[in-house]
Write a protein that holds these residues in place. Structure first.
Motif, mmCIF file in Angstrom:
data_model
loop_
_atom_site.group_PDB
_atom_site.id
_atom_site.type_symbol
_atom_site.label_atom_id
_atom_site.label_comp_id
_atom_site.label_asym_id
_atom_site.label_seq_id
_atom_site.Cartn_x
_atom_site.Cartn_y
_atom_site.Cartn_z
ATOM 1 N N ALA A 1 -2.071 -12.454 39.674
ATOM 2 C CA ALA A 1 -2.452 -12.710 38.275
ATOM 3 C C ALA A 1 -1.557 -11.902 37.347
ATOM 4 O O ALA A 1 -1.199 -10.765 37.645
ATOM 5 N N SER A 2 -1.194 -12.486 36.229
ATOM 6 C CA SER A 2 -0.324 -11.811 35.265
ATOM 7 C C SER A 2 -1.139 -10.859 34.394
ATOM 8 O O SER A 2 -2.218 -11.210 33.905
ATOM 9 N N LEU A 3 -0.596 -9.649 34.210
ATOM 10 C CA LEU A 3 -1.274 -8.674 33.342
ATOM 11 C C LEU A 3 -1.287 -9.133 31.890
ATOM 12 O O LEU A 3 -2.127 -8.685 31.112
ATOM 13 N N SER A 4 -0.355 -10.017 31.548
ATOM 14 C CA SER A 4 -0.298 -10.528 30.168
ATOM 15 C C SER A 4 -1.551 -11.340 29.831
ATOM 16 O O SER A 4 -1.875 -11.535 28.664
ATOM 17 N N ALA A 5 -2.275 -11.801 30.889
ATOM 18 C CA ALA A 5 -3.499 -12.574 30.653
ATOM 19 C C ALA A 5 -4.569 -11.716 29.981
ATOM 20 O O ALA A 5 -5.487 -12.233 29.350
ATOM 21 N N LEU A 6 -4.445 -10.397 30.147
ATOM 22 C CA LEU A 6 -5.416 -9.499 29.523
ATOM 23 C C LEU A 6 -5.300 -9.464 28.007
ATOM 24 O O LEU A 6 -6.207 -9.003 27.321
ATOM 25 N N TYR A 7 -4.135 -9.933 27.503
ATOM 26 C CA TYR A 7 -3.971 -9.976 26.043
ATOM 27 C C TYR A 7 -4.709 -11.202 25.526
ATOM 28 O O TYR A 7 -4.185 -12.317 25.478
ATOM 29 N N ASN A 8 -5.969 -10.996 25.188
ATOM 30 C CA ASN A 8 -6.841 -12.073 24.734
ATOM 31 C C ASN A 8 -7.748 -11.516 23.643
ATOM 32 O O ASN A 8 -8.871 -11.080 23.922
ATOM 33 N N PRO A 9 -7.262 -11.487 22.398
ATOM 34 C CA PRO A 9 -8.034 -10.888 21.299
ATOM 35 C C PRO A 9 -9.451 -11.440 21.166
ATOM 36 O O PRO A 9 -10.388 -10.690 20.883
ATOM 37 N N ALA A 10 -9.593 -12.751 21.397
ATOM 38 C CA ALA A 10 -10.918 -13.363 21.258
ATOM 39 C C ALA A 10 -11.909 -12.755 22.245
ATOM 40 O O ALA A 10 -13.070 -12.490 21.903
ATOM 41 N N ALA A 11 -11.458 -12.504 23.471
ATOM 42 C CA ALA A 11 -12.340 -11.932 24.496
ATOM 43 C C ALA A 11 -12.768 -10.522 24.107
ATOM 44 O O ALA A 11 -13.943 -10.151 24.276
#
Length: 265
Positions: A23-33
């Motif tokens: 899994a890509s760490l960039s997926a953690l960049y999710n302001p809505a979450a």
């Protein structure tokens, strides 16, 4: 410092696990979450607790992450034994000088109650009531974090549902659909992580600190009541030594023997 180390270790473990799973760490960049989880948790806590309790949140975080240094039980026993020696030689009124110099307000209050000549039942009742009041305040502080830990994972499910609803708009685009579904579960990840790695552990940390502080105060109460009853310094030291772990007790006994030998030499 162990709390900060634990949080860093948890972040590292989750990040490393994501990389190992592909899994890509960039997926953690999710302001809505982040808004749903942390904003939603904050809103739920504000609904559940009055503001005069919520405003203590920064101070409680500081206490949990940087645990205040509590007085050593060995040092407390030494101070109480010294008080017993003074009371034995010069009387209870001679404790006033110690009361004026001590920096512990609880210890000072207990000494003043003795000096004023209050009866033993009243002294014990006042001091135990103060410990009970401290326990009540600390439980309220820990409850804020316990409740936050309960709300966060549920809000993670809410965030996932919102993300899946948004992903339905990309059914005709497989690439976007996969990305949307992945983003939907970031809220669940954040909810579970914040609930069980941050809020619940911090609540348990605060409870533990509170217990240690109350134990220190109960030791003082035991010592002061014994001094009031006229217990000898030697007997008092033996009586209070039960509050110290056996290894530390043995170490203190050796230290006291060395000091006694130096004084008689």
């Amino acid at each position: 410092m162990s709390s900060i180390l634990g949080i860093l270790l948890a972040l590292l473990a989750v990040g490393l696990a994501m990389v190992l799973k592909g899994a890509s760490l960039s997926a953690l960049y999710n302001p809505a979450a982040y808004i749903i989880i942390f904003g939603g948790t904050a809103a739920a806590v504000l609904i559940a607790f009055p503001f005069n309790e919520i405003k203590k949140f920064p101070a409680l975080i500081k206490i949990a992450l940087f645990q205040p240094k509590l007085p050593s039980k060995a040092n407390q026993i030494t101070s109480l034994v010294q008080c017993a020696e003074v009371a034995k030689k010069e009387g209870l009124l001679a404790l006033e000088e110690i009361a004026n110099t001590t920096e512990d307000p609880f210890f000072k209050n207990g000494l003043e109650l003795i000096i004023d000549g209050n009866d033993i039942e009243f002294i014990e009742e006042v001091l135990l009531d103060e410990v009970a009041a401290i326990d009540k305040r600390h439980k309220t502080g820990a409850l804020i974090f316990s409740q936050a830990g309960t709300y966060a994972p549920t809000l993670g499910v809410l965030g996932a549902v919102i993300g899946l609803i948004a992903s339905l708009g990309n059914l005709n685009n497989v690439t976007k659909l996969g990305h949307s579904i992945s983003a939907a579960f970031i809220a669940t990840l954040l909810g579970i992580f914040s609930g069980y790695v941050l809020w619940h552990p911090i609540a348990n940390r605060l409870k533990r600190i509170s217990k240690q502080e109350q134990e220190a105060k109960l030791l003082i109460i035991e010592g002061l009541i014994s001094i009031y009853q006229g217990l000898s310094p030697t007997a008092l030291e033996k009586k209070l030594s039960i509050y110290i772990p056996p290894k530390e007790r043995l170490k203190n006994e050796k230290k006291n023997k060395v000091e006694t030998h130096d004084q008689t030499a």
